[in-house]
Design a protein around this motif. Sequence first.
Motif, short mmCIF file in Angstrom:
data_model
loop_
_atom_site.label_atom_id
_atom_site.label_comp_id
_atom_site.label_asym_id
_atom_site.label_seq_id
_atom_site.Cartn_x
_atom_site.Cartn_y
_atom_site.Cartn_z
N VAL A 31 0.83 -1.20 0.00
CA VAL A 31 0.00 0.00 0.00
C VAL A 31 0.87 1.25 0.00
O VAL A 31 0.63 2.19 -0.77
CB VAL A 31 -0.97 0.00 1.20
N GLU A 34 2.44 1.61 -3.46
CA GLU A 34 1.47 2.03 -4.47
C GLU A 34 1.14 3.52 -4.32
O GLU A 34 1.04 4.24 -5.31
CB GLU A 34 0.20 1.19 -4.37
N GLU A 35 0.96 3.97 -3.11
CA GLU A 35 0.65 5.39 -2.88
C GLU A 35 1.82 6.27 -3.30
O GLU A 35 1.63 7.30 -3.94
CB GLU A 35 0.29 5.64 -1.41
N ARG A 38 1.98 6.72 -6.96
CA ARG A 38 1.02 7.69 -7.48
C ARG A 38 1.41 9.12 -7.09
O ARG A 38 0.68 10.06 -7.42
CB ARG A 38 -0.38 7.39 -6.94
N GLU A 40 1.61 10.22 -3.97
CA GLU A 40 0.93 10.60 -2.74
C GLU A 40 1.86 10.48 -1.54
O GLU A 40 2.87 9.77 -1.58
CB GLU A 40 -0.30 9.70 -2.52
N VAL A 42 2.22 9.35 2.54
CA VAL A 42 1.62 8.45 3.52
C VAL A 42 2.09 8.93 4.88
O VAL A 42 3.28 8.86 5.21
CB VAL A 42 2.05 6.98 3.29
N GLU A 51 7.20 9.95 1.56
CA GLU A 51 6.86 10.78 0.42
C GLU A 51 7.88 10.60 -0.70
O GLU A 51 8.92 9.97 -0.50
CB GLU A 51 6.74 12.26 0.81
#
Length: 96
Positions: A31, A34-35, A38, A40, A42, A51
């Motif tokens: 997770v 994947e973030e 993209r 994003e 966390v 980041e």
Amino acid sequence: MTKEELVGEIACRTGFTKKDCLLLVNVFCEVVGEELGRGERVKIVDLGVFEVKERKARTGKNFVKNTTHPIPPKRVPCFIPGERLKQIVGGACDGG
């Protein structure tokens, strides 16, 4: 600490099976990856922020051959520790 040791420690502290803890650790890593993929952030309170930072293009130098070469821009994952984590690590040096 290795991944296996982490899974074992989580299993000891929670009473869950090592198999379940391994699944949790693997899913957590997926997770977060994947973030970050993209673009994003966390943020996990007390732990820190994962980041992605952009590195600019630059010129590298090969000192052995005395040549330069371009290094393209790229995205790299970074971790910024949270205040609680800093306190825990800093306190470890003070004996508590």
